[in-house]
Design a protein around this motif. Structure first.
Motif, mmCIF file in Angstrom:
data_model
loop_
_atom_site.group_PDB
_atom_site.id
_atom_site.type_symbol
_atom_site.label_atom_id
_atom_site.label_comp_id
_atom_site.label_asym_id
_atom_site.label_seq_id
_atom_site.Cartn_x
_atom_site.Cartn_y
_atom_site.Cartn_z
ATOM 1 N N GLU A 172 0.836 -1.202 0.000
ATOM 2 C CA GLU A 172 0.000 0.000 0.000
ATOM 3 C C GLU A 172 0.879 1.265 0.000
ATOM 4 N N HIS A 173 1.904 1.240 0.838
ATOM 5 C CA HIS A 173 2.784 2.411 0.941
ATOM 6 C C HIS A 173 3.478 2.685 -0.399
ATOM 7 N N ILE A 174 3.964 1.620 -1.017
ATOM 8 C CA ILE A 174 4.662 1.808 -2.299
ATOM 9 C C ILE A 174 3.699 2.373 -3.339
ATOM 10 N N LYS A 175 2.485 1.838 -3.340
ATOM 11 C CA LYS A 175 1.521 2.284 -4.360
ATOM 12 C C LYS A 175 1.043 3.717 -4.137
ATOM 13 N N THR A 176 0.993 4.128 -2.885
ATOM 14 C CA THR A 176 0.473 5.477 -2.628
ATOM 15 C C THR A 176 1.578 6.535 -2.485
ATOM 16 N N HIS A 177 2.835 6.095 -2.505
ATOM 17 C CA HIS A 177 3.946 7.055 -2.371
ATOM 18 C C HIS A 177 4.928 6.861 -3.515
ATOM 19 N N PRO A 178 4.620 7.431 -4.663
ATOM 20 C CA PRO A 178 5.488 7.211 -5.828
ATOM 21 C C PRO A 178 6.932 7.674 -5.616
ATOM 22 N N GLU A 179 7.149 8.564 -4.660
ATOM 23 C CA GLU A 179 8.519 9.039 -4.428
ATOM 24 C C GLU A 179 9.312 8.066 -3.547
ATOM 25 N N PHE A 180 8.640 7.052 -2.999
ATOM 26 C CA PHE A 180 9.294 6.179 -2.012
ATOM 27 C C PHE A 180 10.431 5.364 -2.630
ATOM 28 N N ILE A 181 10.186 4.771 -3.768
ATOM 29 C CA ILE A 181 11.236 3.995 -4.420
ATOM 30 C C ILE A 181 11.689 4.720 -5.678
ATOM 31 N N GLN A 182 12.948 5.075 -5.683
ATOM 32 C CA GLN A 182 13.516 5.792 -6.820
ATOM 33 C C GLN A 182 14.728 5.045 -7.352
ATOM 34 N N PRO A 183 15.012 4.984 -8.622
ATOM 35 C CA PRO A 183 14.120 5.403 -9.678
ATOM 36 C C PRO A 183 12.847 4.544 -9.684
ATOM 37 N N ALA A 184 11.768 5.134 -10.204
ATOM 38 C CA ALA A 184 10.456 4.503 -10.117
ATOM 39 C C ALA A 184 10.430 3.112 -10.760
ATOM 40 N N PHE A 185 11.295 2.885 -11.762
ATOM 41 C CA PHE A 185 11.231 1.580 -12.424
ATOM 42 C C PHE A 185 11.597 0.416 -11.495
ATOM 43 N N PHE A 400 18.208 17.694 -9.486
ATOM 44 C CA PHE A 400 18.625 17.235 -8.158
ATOM 45 C C PHE A 400 17.425 16.738 -7.364
ATOM 46 N N ASP A 401 16.308 17.441 -7.489
ATOM 47 C CA ASP A 401 15.127 17.000 -6.741
ATOM 48 C C ASP A 401 14.672 15.617 -7.205
ATOM 49 N N LYS A 402 15.061 15.260 -8.428
ATOM 50 C CA LYS A 402 14.737 13.914 -8.938
ATOM 51 C C LYS A 402 15.958 12.989 -8.832
ATOM 52 N N PHE A 403 16.993 13.438 -8.171
ATOM 53 C CA PHE A 403 18.245 12.679 -7.990
ATOM 54 C C PHE A 403 18.891 12.300 -9.319
ATOM 55 N N GLU A 404 18.747 13.177 -10.304
ATOM 56 C CA GLU A 404 19.370 12.926 -11.608
ATOM 57 C C GLU A 404 20.681 13.713 -11.683
ATOM 58 N N LEU A 405 21.699 13.151 -11.074
ATOM 59 C CA LEU A 405 22.945 13.904 -10.895
ATOM 60 C C LEU A 405 23.779 14.001 -12.164
ATOM 61 N N ALA A 406 23.791 12.923 -12.945
ATOM 62 C CA ALA A 406 24.548 12.967 -14.206
ATOM 63 C C ALA A 406 23.877 13.972 -15.142
ATOM 64 N N GLU A 407 22.557 13.972 -15.113
ATOM 65 C CA GLU A 407 21.796 14.847 -15.993
ATOM 66 C C GLU A 407 21.961 16.308 -15.571
ATOM 67 N N ALA A 408 22.017 16.555 -14.270
ATOM 68 C CA ALA A 408 22.220 17.933 -13.789
ATOM 69 C C ALA A 408 23.611 18.429 -14.208
ATOM 70 N N ALA A 409 24.602 17.548 -14.113
ATOM 71 C CA ALA A 409 25.966 17.937 -14.517
ATOM 72 C C ALA A 409 25.970 18.267 -16.014
ATOM 73 N N GLN A 410 25.222 17.494 -16.769
ATOM 74 C CA GLN A 410 25.166 17.740 -18.215
ATOM 75 C C GLN A 410 24.550 19.110 -18.506
ATOM 76 N N ASP A 411 23.547 19.501 -17.717
ATOM 77 C CA ASP A 411 22.949 20.838 -17.901
ATOM 78 C C ASP A 411 23.989 21.937 -17.691
ATOM 79 N N ILE A 412 24.868 21.721 -16.714
ATOM 80 C CA ILE A 412 25.899 22.733 -16.433
ATOM 81 C C ILE A 412 26.872 22.802 -17.617
ATOM 82 N N VAL A 413 27.269 21.630 -18.095
ATOM 83 C CA VAL A 413 28.201 21.582 -19.232
ATOM 84 C C VAL A 413 27.540 22.172 -20.486
ATOM 85 N N ASN A 414 26.263 21.875 -20.678
ATOM 86 C CA ASN A 414 25.560 22.433 -21.834
ATOM 87 C C ASN A 414 25.540 23.958 -21.769
#
Ligand code: MSP
Length: 517
Positions: A172-185, A400-414
């Motif tokens: 129930e917790h997993i289903k009602t808290h999409p932020e609980f397990i990341q990445p969602a897949f 960062f709020d989505k814990f996408e650190l490689a992607e955030a670094a890429q934004d800086i480089v871009n």
């Protein structure tokens, strides 16, 4: 200030730290530094997991006491984290007396509440996992799928934890808290594992494992290593079954618990159930990262391809860990595996840190000295580049709020790429030649102000390079509140001899000369 509590997995000390362990700690450190820049009151916990059969066997083989092995290797982990400038607030060791005492209290509370019961059991134990395996999960040849060894058949009277009682609440917790397990897949994987969940053994007989915390009131059993290990996240804060400390009340539940994908089950299922049984809230997010391979191969002692962070720092004669930290973060996109190779490392950091970011600052400061004697003459009205900078800040925060650190670094480089293109398109050297000094100073201002943004955004990954960039811009501001366009003031900014490369290309002549001297 809003609190932000983050934890890492605690590492087994039966070996030395390698770059896989390092990856996770760097990741946590980058997140911690980022949220500090955004004004959060961060508490960052890491640690070492020191009990269990593996340490016991390592000690037996080397003729040492288990605690000697633990002391020695825990120190290796501490040294590695110091080398990588992992700025944690606490490193807990599961052999710490405060920890062991609270683990016993937790165990007792679970017994008193009827969540732990005694039961005779025959099971298949994998010492690599420190866990009983379900016959269903073995390979066709009857091996542990993670360690490729045959689990041992063990018959014991053990204490069992009523994991099955919490199954529905966890689902129930997993289903009602999409932020609980990341990445969602990863959530589906956990839901599948929950389908077949059974009560788990939470103690071992001292005949089979003696290196552990005693079960309270039983001289023949020790507490299962995962109960011991998982509890670190709350014992480190001074959780107590009777009167939790202020630290605990302030920081729990954790904002994010960072772990490798291999130990998701222990965290999303076992840890959740223990917390529920203790009447505590679940962490907001369990973040599972992928694994680091070496030249596309799993790191292993038997293959002999284990790389320690120290090896990389020494091999490339790095003055600080920034390039390694940066590479680790960009090699593994959110939740996916990453790969380390010397060639990729060199190419990537040379391209991003030396050529793209480093050169941009260097040539712009040199032009400021050449055309304006190192002085900022006016602050131009903000234009396209300022807009681009503001967009980058928002994008990095969002990633960062989505814990996408490689992607955030890429934004800086871009963003640095955009600014490089702007320099090439506007050609301030031609503007100067044509005597268009106003336009020339405008371009240089825009680039330097962009560099200030880049310096701040890059800080969590590359604290030393960031410091160097900001120092050369004479800027003392480091937080996100200073990411407002137009902060570099009018006046003298720099002089010829203050300008130096912020990051030397690896294998550049300069770097090689340094190595020789
Ligand atoms: N002691 C347990 C965790 C207990 S947490 C309450 C453990 N220890 S470990 O030393 O085997 O792993 C520690 C962390 O390092 C885990 O999160 C694991 O996934 C991570 N990694 C170990 N090897 C790794 C790579 N090659 N790459 C990335 N992370 C890896 O599990």
């Amino acid at each position: 200030m809003e609190k932000y509590y983050l934890t890492t997995a605690i590492d087994y000390v039966n070996g030395r730290p390698h770059i896989g362990h390092a990856f996770e700690k760097i990741m946590a450190d980058v997140i911690a530094r980022h949220y500090k820049q955004r004004g959060k009151d961060v508490y960052f916990l890491t640690g070492t997991d020191e009990h269990g059969i593996k340490i016991q066997k390592t000690a037996e083989k080397s003729g040492k006491q288990p605690i000697e092995i633990c002391d020695m290797n825990a120190q290796e982990f501490k040294n590695a984290w110091a080398l990588l400038e992992i700025d944690y607030d606490k490193l807990i060791r599961t052999t710490d007396i405060e920890h062991t005492q609270i683990v016993q209290k937790i165990f007792k509370k679970l017994m008193d509440n009827g969540d732990i019961y005694k039961h005779s059991y025959t099971g298949l134990y994998c010492s690599g996992c420190e866990s009983f395996l379900n016959p269903r999960d073995l390979t066709e040849d009857g091996l542990c799928p993670d360690h490729m060894v045959k689990p041992e058949e063990i018959q014991e009277e053990n204490y069992f934890f009523k994991l099955s009682k919490y199954k529905d609440r966890i689902i129930e917790h997993i289903k009602t808290h999409p932020e609980f397990i990341q990445p969602a897949f990863r959530a589906n994987e956990v839901l599948n594992q929950l389908e077949n969940i059974e009560d788990i053994s939470v103690s071992r007989s001292k005949d089979s494992v003696s290196w552990g915390i005693d079960v309270p009131g039983d001289d023949f059993q020790i507490i299962y290593v995962w109960i011991d290990a998982l509890s670190n996240y709350i014992t480190a804060l001074g959780y107590d079954t009777e009167s939790p400390s202020d630290m605990f009340k302030k920081n729990w539940p954790a904002n994010v618990q960072i772990i490798g994908k291999d130990i998701m089950k222990f965290h999303a299922i076992y840890w959740s159930a223990i917390l529920m049984a203790l009447g505590l809230e679940l962490p907001r997010t369990i973040l599972a990262h992928g694994w680091i391979t070496i030249d596309q191969t799993k790191m292993s002692k038997s293959i002999g391809n284990v790389i320690a962070p120290k090896d990389v720092i020494e091999e490339f004669d790095l003055q600080h860990p920034d390039a390694f930290r940066y590479f680790m973060m960009v090699t593994a996109p959110s939740g996916k595996d990453g790969n380390y190779s010397d060639v990729d490392f060199k190419e990537r950091v040379n391209a991003d840190l030396a050529n793209n970011i480093g050169n941009l600052l260097n040539r712009t400061l040199n032009m400021l000295v050449k055309y304006f004697d190192g002085e900022i003459v006016t602050i131009p009205p903000s234009g396209e580049i300022a807009k681009e900078a503001a967009n980058t800040v928002e994008a990095v925060k969002d990633k960062f709020d989505k814990f996408e650190l490689a992607e955030a670094a890429q934004d800086i480089v871009n963003f640095a790429n955009v600014v490089n293109k702007y320099v090439n398109d506007t050609a301030p050297w031609s503007l100067a030649k044509e005597g268009k000094m106003n336009e020339c100073s405008e371009v240089l201002y825009n680039v330097l102000e962009s560099m200030r943004f880049i310096g701040i955004l890059l800080a969590p990954y590359c604290p030393n390079i960031s410091k160097e960039i900001l120092e050369q811009l004479s800027s003392k501001m480091t937080g996100y509140d200073s990411l407002v366009w137009g902060q570099i003031p009018v006046g003298k900014l720099t002089e010829k001899d203050k300008i130096k490369p912020v990051f030397l290309r690896l294998d550049s002549e300069f770097a090689t000369d340094k190595k020789k001297s």
